[in-house]
Design an enzyme around this catalytic site. Structure first.
Site, PDB file in Angstrom:
ATOM      1  N   GLY A   1       1.481   3.963   1.506  1.00  0.00           N
ATOM      2  CA  GLY A   1       2.100   4.518   2.703  1.00  0.00           C
ATOM      3  C   GLY A   1       3.081   3.599   3.398  1.00  0.00           C
ATOM      4  O   GLY A   1       3.722   4.008   4.379  1.00  0.00           O
ATOM      5  N   LYS A   2       3.237   2.361   2.929  1.00  0.00           N
ATOM      6  CA  LYS A   2       4.152   1.425   3.581  1.00  0.00           C
ATOM      7  C   LYS A   2       5.609   1.818   3.315  1.00  0.00           C
ATOM      8  O   LYS A   2       5.911   2.595   2.411  1.00  0.00           O
ATOM      9  CB  LYS A   2       3.889  -0.003   3.080  1.00  0.00           C
ATOM     10  N   ASN A   3       6.528   1.276   4.109  1.00  0.00           N
ATOM     11  CA  ASN A   3       7.949   1.589   3.940  1.00  0.00           C
ATOM     12  C   ASN A   3       8.419   1.298   2.518  1.00  0.00           C
ATOM     13  O   ASN A   3       9.273   1.994   1.982  1.00  0.00           O
ATOM     14  CB  ASN A   3       8.795   0.799   4.937  1.00  0.00           C
TER      15      ASN A   3
ATOM     16  N   TYR B   1       0.861  -1.185   0.000  1.00  0.00           N
ATOM     17  CA  TYR B   1       0.000   0.000   0.000  1.00  0.00           C
ATOM     18  C   TYR B   1       0.897   1.235   0.000  1.00  0.00           C
ATOM     19  O   TYR B   1       1.981   1.211   0.596  1.00  0.00           O
ATOM     20  CB  TYR B   1      -0.906  -0.035   1.229  1.00  0.00           C
TER      21      TYR B   1
END
Length: 368
Positions: free
Chosen positions: A184-186, A182
């Site tokens: 916003g993940k790292n 997704y």
């Protein structure tokens, strides 16, 4: 203004790499499960020290297929946690199994191994710890119990790209590990994406079939499968971003350490604890406070965004009340849900901005 996350800043830093990769896919005319996805799978498997990686369309799909590969189905139980994003439990429900919730350790907010064994029954088919906020659960203790009972462990590593437990990468310890991409993940796609990593050849074969309509070969459907395929553009973008992940991770860790040093003697919040045997990758920097609403108001008034991960544990969500849980059943999970507050953290956040956030938190402590 200090945002909770700044994806535009990340894009600007790698724009000259991302755009040619996307244009290369567009020119190729091959848009689903092509060369870019296959190469990303190879590269991510290597990154995780795993034999196989199978790319899918979301992290939720990764969890679903990993459970199916472990033969989880109707009538089974999967032990997991309630202090997580709802997708953890939803993936269990998709298989027809029932999620059974274990309370979390109050320090790490991950599955408490001391509460695990008592929850095992003849119906327990898998154990699914969540590596929350970027820190891995206590995998040795969980695996010791699981192995004694012959129960596979499936790692929900959707927030833990590059995290480590005693030198071992997230996703490489259990029967399989599941990641979300997704945005916003790292390691985030420009859209949706997920992946399963595993060292089990048979699980990998089954997951590859299940993600693509259960096909062994085109139009030969051996299993009742799904359309969970990753598209080529996301594969190409993730290949570019994977090359930057370690640098971004270290930048997050530096900012988290700066926060923790500034908040070590805070009167308003309790900083998260990074266990010494684990590499915390800080997908979220979540402090705990008994004055969350007031703190959020103060931060907002100073132009600082914050977040709540997660304000209602899964066992108390309306959608899952049919599981029969009540307030008080998981006291540590419920306390965390009342108290956690996520502060801005991302590689492009400056140390001066970290100092500004910490100063506002402490200013509020003295006002209160």
């Amino acid at each position: 203004m200090i945002p909770l996350l700044d994806l535009q800043a990340q894009y600007a830093s790698i724009k000259d790499e991302i755009e040619p990769a996307v244009l290369r896919v567009l020119a190729s005319g091959h848009y689903v499960l092509g060369v870019e996805v296959a190469r990303f799978e190879e590269e991510f498997a290597t990154y995780c020290d795993a034999s196989h990686a199978i790319a899918v369309n979301t992290g939720t799909s990764a969890l679903h297929l990993a459970l199916l590969a472990a033969d989880v189905g109707p009538g089974d139980e999967v032990l997991t946690v309630a202090f997580t994003f709802v997708a953890t439990a939803s993936a269990v429900c998709y298989t027809g199994a029932r999620p059974v919730f274990i309370d979390v350790d109050p320090v790490t907010l991950t599955m408490d191994p001391a509460k695990l064994e008592a929850a095992i029954t003849s119906r327990t088919k898998a154990i699914m710890p969540v590596h929350l906020y970027g820190q891995m659960a206590d995998m040795d203790a969980i695996k010791e119990i699981a192995d004694r009972y012959g129960i596979p462990v499936i790692e929900d590593a959707c927030q833990a790209h590059g995290a480590e437990y005693k030198g071992r990468r997230a996703g490489s310890i259990g029967a399989s590990g599941c990641f979300s991409f997704y945005p916003g993940k790292n390691l985030g796609a420009c859209g949706e994406g997920g992946i399963v990593v595993t060292n089990n050849d048979e699980h990998a074969r089954k997951i590859r079939m299940l993600r693509d309509w259960g096909q062994e070969q085109r139009y030969h459907h051996a299993l009742k499968g799904f359309n969970y395929r990753m598209d080529e553009i996301q594969g190409a973008i993730l290949r570019v971003k994977l090359r930057h992940l370690e640098a971004w991770t270290e930048a997050r860790r530096v900012r988290a350490e700066h926060y923790s040093a500034l908040l070590a003697h805070s009167r308003s919040v309790l900083a998260p604890v990074a266990m010494i045997d684990r590499r915390h990758v800080y997908h979220v920097y979540a402090v705990r406070t008994r004055d969350r609403e007031q703190l959020q108001h103060t931060l907002r008034s100073e132009g600082i965004h914050s977040g709540l991960h997660y304000p209602i544990p899964v066992h108390l969500q309306k959608a899952h009340l049919d599981l029969g849980y009540r307030p008080g059943d998981l006291p540590e999970s419920e306390a965390a849900a009342r108290e956690v507050l996520s502060l801005p953290i991302y590689p492009e956040l400056t140390l001066k901005q970290v100092e500004r956030v910490a100063a506002v938190l402490e200013q509020d402590a003295y006002v209160s």
